[in-house]
Write a protein that holds these residues in place. Structure first.
Motif, short mmCIF file in Angstrom:
data_model
loop_
_atom_site.label_atom_id
_atom_site.label_comp_id
_atom_site.label_asym_id
_atom_site.label_seq_id
_atom_site.Cartn_x
_atom_site.Cartn_y
_atom_site.Cartn_z
N SER A 294 93.94 39.97 -11.92
CA SER A 294 93.36 38.67 -12.28
C SER A 294 92.81 38.76 -13.71
O SER A 294 91.93 39.57 -13.99
N ASN B 54 99.92 41.53 -15.35
CA ASN B 54 100.19 40.72 -14.17
C ASN B 54 100.97 41.56 -13.17
O ASN B 54 101.80 42.38 -13.57
N ASP C 53 105.81 38.12 -12.41
CA ASP C 53 105.89 36.91 -13.20
C ASP C 53 105.16 35.75 -12.48
O ASP C 53 105.40 35.51 -11.29
N THR C 54 104.30 35.05 -13.18
CA THR C 54 103.46 34.01 -12.56
C THR C 54 104.30 32.89 -11.94
O THR C 54 104.03 32.44 -10.81
N ASP C 55 105.32 32.42 -12.65
CA ASP C 55 106.15 31.34 -12.10
C ASP C 55 106.88 31.79 -10.84
O ASP C 55 107.04 31.02 -9.89
N ASN D 158 94.14 34.63 -11.49
CA ASN D 158 95.47 34.90 -10.89
C ASN D 158 95.84 33.81 -9.90
O ASN D 158 96.89 33.16 -10.04
N ALA E 102 96.55 30.44 -11.59
CA ALA E 102 97.84 30.38 -12.30
C ALA E 102 98.99 30.24 -11.31
O ALA E 102 99.94 29.48 -11.55
N TRP E 103 98.93 30.95 -10.18
CA TRP E 103 100.01 30.85 -9.18
C TRP E 103 100.04 29.44 -8.57
O TRP E 103 101.12 28.89 -8.36
N ALA F 116 104.23 41.82 -17.04
CA ALA F 116 104.31 41.77 -15.57
C ALA F 116 104.94 43.06 -15.07
O ALA F 116 105.84 43.61 -15.71
#
Ligand code: RAM
Length: 330
Positions: free
Chosen positions: A117, A129, A132-134, A165, A168-169, A311
């Motif tokens: 986070s 990370n 990958d966040t997306d 974290n 963002a997700w 990431a």
């Protein structure tokens, strides 16, 4: 005693004194977590110790507040500055509130990274990370959508409202909903603060408020267990599917009893291991600049983007076919 004898005795004493002194590790790395007592972070700490043993001459200071608050972490950071540790690797409870304390640490020459986070770029040298966040945002919706062919109401039970974290997700999940999952209706997002009792209350509140709820998505290993326990206790198995990010060792009972069809997570041991590799590299003088490639030992390497973030690896999905096997590891 002759001069020579005195000298020999003094030398002998200093040899004894030197050997009796505990060996001081060269590099002290603090692994600061959102809160103690969370199995996800205990698994990360295991990986941190593994990296320390592999690299050598590293002491890991595993620490965090008892509840997931920024105030608790600020106190810990100030104590670590006073101890003059070499590096702080933090999973932050708030991306902004920690910046002044972490800047103070960097001003004193302490290497600072965030992992899991994140902290705002001005409060750390780099951020790791897990994935990958997306991709995580899409994964948590897909985990629900895969079992809702006709779509329906879903709700998110998150960790704390300031966790970078999860936020963002969730933002990535919301962004992808209209185009990729048009029949999935996200009715609410609530926050259980990675606290079992609060997460349980929030899950019960969702069930009371949304009678047509088909899935609870909890992108937190604490929240997902609480929600699955509520669904089990309220005899809602088969009516509400619980999914999200779960630690197989804590969650397999809810795949086995049908409260959940599938969940996902990356390897938390590897995440703690990688964080220590990076913190140690920065403490040793490597610089974190956009485009730099840094080693994360047996996990591989990462390349920093223009916010000095990277990431680690893609998440795995766990279901009835493999959760037993993974539950033995983390
Ligand atoms: C909880 C914490 C952690 C998150 C996992 C998935 O343990 O909120 O930050 O990465 O869930």
């Amino acid at each position: 005693m002759s001069k020579i004898n005195k000298l020999v005795t003094a030398l002998a004493f200093s040899v004894v004194a030197m050997t009796a002194m505990p060996a001081q590790a060269q590099t002290r790395i603090a692994l600061v977590v959102k809160s103690l007592g969370n199995g996800f972070f205990d698994a990360a700490a295991k990986g941190a110790e593994e990296a320390a043993a592999e690299i050598g001459d590293i002491e890991i200071i595993y620490t965090g507040p008892t509840s997931a608050t920024a105030e608790g972490q600020i106190e810990i950071i100030n104590a670590l500055i006073a101890q003059n540790v070499d590096a702080i690797a933090i999973s932050a409870n708030d991306p902004d509130a920690l910046v002044p304390a972490l800047r103070k640490a960097m001003d004193r020459g302490i290497a600072v990274i965030s992992w899991d986070s994140g902290v705002a770029p001005e409060g750390r040298q780099m951020h790791l990370n897990p994935s990958d966040t997306d991709l995580i945002g899409e994964t948590i919706i897909k985990l629900a959508a895969d079992y809702l062919p006709d779509g329906g109401d879903v709700a998110i039970l998150s960790a704390s409202s300031t966790a970078a974290n999860q936020n963002a997700w969730i933002a990535a999940a919301e962004a992808i909903l209209p185009t990729k999952f048009p029949n999935i209706n996200l009715v609410a997002t609530v926050y259980g603060d990675d606290d079992s009792v609060k997460s349980t209350d929030q899950a019960k509140g969702l069930i009371a408020s949304y009678p047509d709820l088909k899935a609870i998505i909890a992108p937190t290993t604490v929240g997902v267990v609480a929600a699955a326990q509520v669904v089990t206790d309220m005899d809602l198995i088969g009516k509400i599917n619980v999914t999200g990010l779960a630690l197989p060792s804590e969650f397999k009972q809810f795949i086995n009893n049908g409260a959940s069809q599938a969940v996902a997570l990356w390897n938390p041991i590897d995440l703690g291991y990688s964080a220590v590799y990076l913190a140690n590299a920065l403490a040793g003088g490597e610089t974190a600049v956009p485009g730099a490639t840094l080693s994360i030992g047996r996990v591989g390497e990462v390349t920093l983007d223009d916010t000095n973030s990277a990431a680690m690896a893609a998440p795995f999905t766990f279901d009835a076919s493999n959760i037993e096997e993974f539950s033995k590891i983390y």
